[in-house]
Design an enzyme around this catalytic site. Structure first.
Site, mmCIF file in Angstrom:
data_model
loop_
_atom_site.group_PDB
_atom_site.id
_atom_site.type_symbol
_atom_site.label_atom_id
_atom_site.label_comp_id
_atom_site.label_asym_id
_atom_site.label_seq_id
_atom_site.Cartn_x
_atom_site.Cartn_y
_atom_site.Cartn_z
ATOM 1 N N ALA A 95 0.827 -1.319 -0.060
ATOM 2 C CA ALA A 95 0.184 0.108 -0.059
ATOM 3 C C ALA A 95 0.661 1.116 -0.012
ATOM 4 C CB ALA A 95 -1.016 -0.080 1.304
ATOM 5 N N LYS A 96 2.209 1.025 0.426
ATOM 6 C CA LYS A 96 3.127 2.406 0.587
ATOM 7 C C LYS A 96 2.491 3.495 1.189
ATOM 8 C CE LYS A 96 5.478 0.762 -3.604
ATOM 9 N NZ LYS A 96 4.688 -0.242 -3.881
ATOM 10 N N ARG A 97 1.781 3.408 2.475
ATOM 11 C CA ARG A 97 1.314 4.293 2.921
ATOM 12 C C ARG A 97 2.200 5.051 4.081
ATOM 13 N NH1 ARG A 97 -2.498 3.057 -0.110
ATOM 14 N NH2 ARG A 97 -4.625 2.393 0.797
#
Length: 274
Positions: A95-97
């Site tokens: 998700a690369k949050r």
């Protein structure tokens, strides 16, 4: 899933393969479009065909979010299917949050409470307070972006300060103050070659999630030569090279064959450590 359990799965399966579920409705076999949920039907077939050959699955959230509510439902169904039928699989929400603390806390709640996923990829650019909310969950993992495989990684990640320290090295050193190798991993692209040597000098014991093998041109042999440690320490992802090798009704069998080829190479590499 803790670090020892992950290592035991690697030893048992003689594999450190992660299958990336970058599922694009425009790329799946046409006959699946007749299904009520084409994305889930595709994922289910891929999972059933490859589960004994891999130790992890990595759904990339962008591919599901691009379809709105339907995509998110397919994502949830995919996660639940893996958990119910293949509970030994390590699930990575790609998700690369990473945002200010209270926002990151909501992202963490989504993935670790609501969905009960093992790990999530996190961007470290905003610093410690954007990452630590993900680290409050027992037996859950943060996979921090360190040195990625894309061309643009050179724009920032390889820039040096006045002491010659590259930005990705600063990320590796600083982030170790936030969590140990029992809770944090790093994304390192397979195309980075001998940079794995430099990375292992800083994080010798951490697991590395390695995308970029296969379609992106990364070499599994090179990754293992420079990146493997005495507990393997690698989770190597392949997405397009496994899930999109065939568009006929036999796509799952073709994907299994592709996964078998990668697993066989991995089994050979693992002979060096056990």
């Amino acid at each position: 899933m803790n670090k020892q359990q992950l290592f035991e799965n690697i030893k048992r399966k003689k594999s450190f393969l992660c299958v990336g579920l970058d599922t694009d409705v425009k790329k799946i076999p046409e006959h699946l479009l007749k299904e009520e949920d084409p994305i889930f039907a595709f994922n289910k077939a891929i999972i059933d065909a490859t589960a004994d050959l891999c130790i992890a699955y990595k759904p990339n959230l962008a591919f599901y979010e691009s379809m709105g509510v339907k995509g998110w439902i397919a994502f949830e169904k995919t996660v639940n299917y893996i958990k119910q039928n293949y509970p030994d699989q390590f699930i990575i929400a790609d998700a690369k949050r990473g945002d200010i603390g209270n926002t990151s806390a909501m992202y963490a709640r989504t993935f670790f409470e609501e969905l009960d996923i093992d790990s999530v990829t996190v961007a470290p650019y905003m610093g410690e307070d954007s990452v630590t909310p993900f680290l409050t969950y027992e037996n859950k993992w943060v996979i921090l972006l360190a040195l990625t495989s894309n061309k643009g990684s050179h724009d920032f990640q390889l820039t040096e300060d006045k002491n010659g320290e590259r930005l990705f090295e600063k990320v590796l050193r600083k982030s170790q103050e936030w969590a140990s190798d029992e809770q944090m991993m790093y994304v390192v692209g397979a195309t980075q070659g001998r940079a794995f040597e430099d990375i292992r000098k800083i994080v010798p014991n951490h697991f590395l999630l390695v995308p970029g093998v296969g379609a992106q041109g990364g070499s599994l042999e090179e990754v293992c030569k420079y990146g493997m440690n005495n507990t393997c320490g690698l989770i190597v992802n392949s997405s397009r090279g496994i899930i999109y090798v065939d568009k006929t009704e036999d796509f799952a069998a073709a994907s299994r064959k592709a996964a078998q080829e990668v697993q066989a190479q991995m089994a050979e590499q693992l002979k060096a450590i056990f």
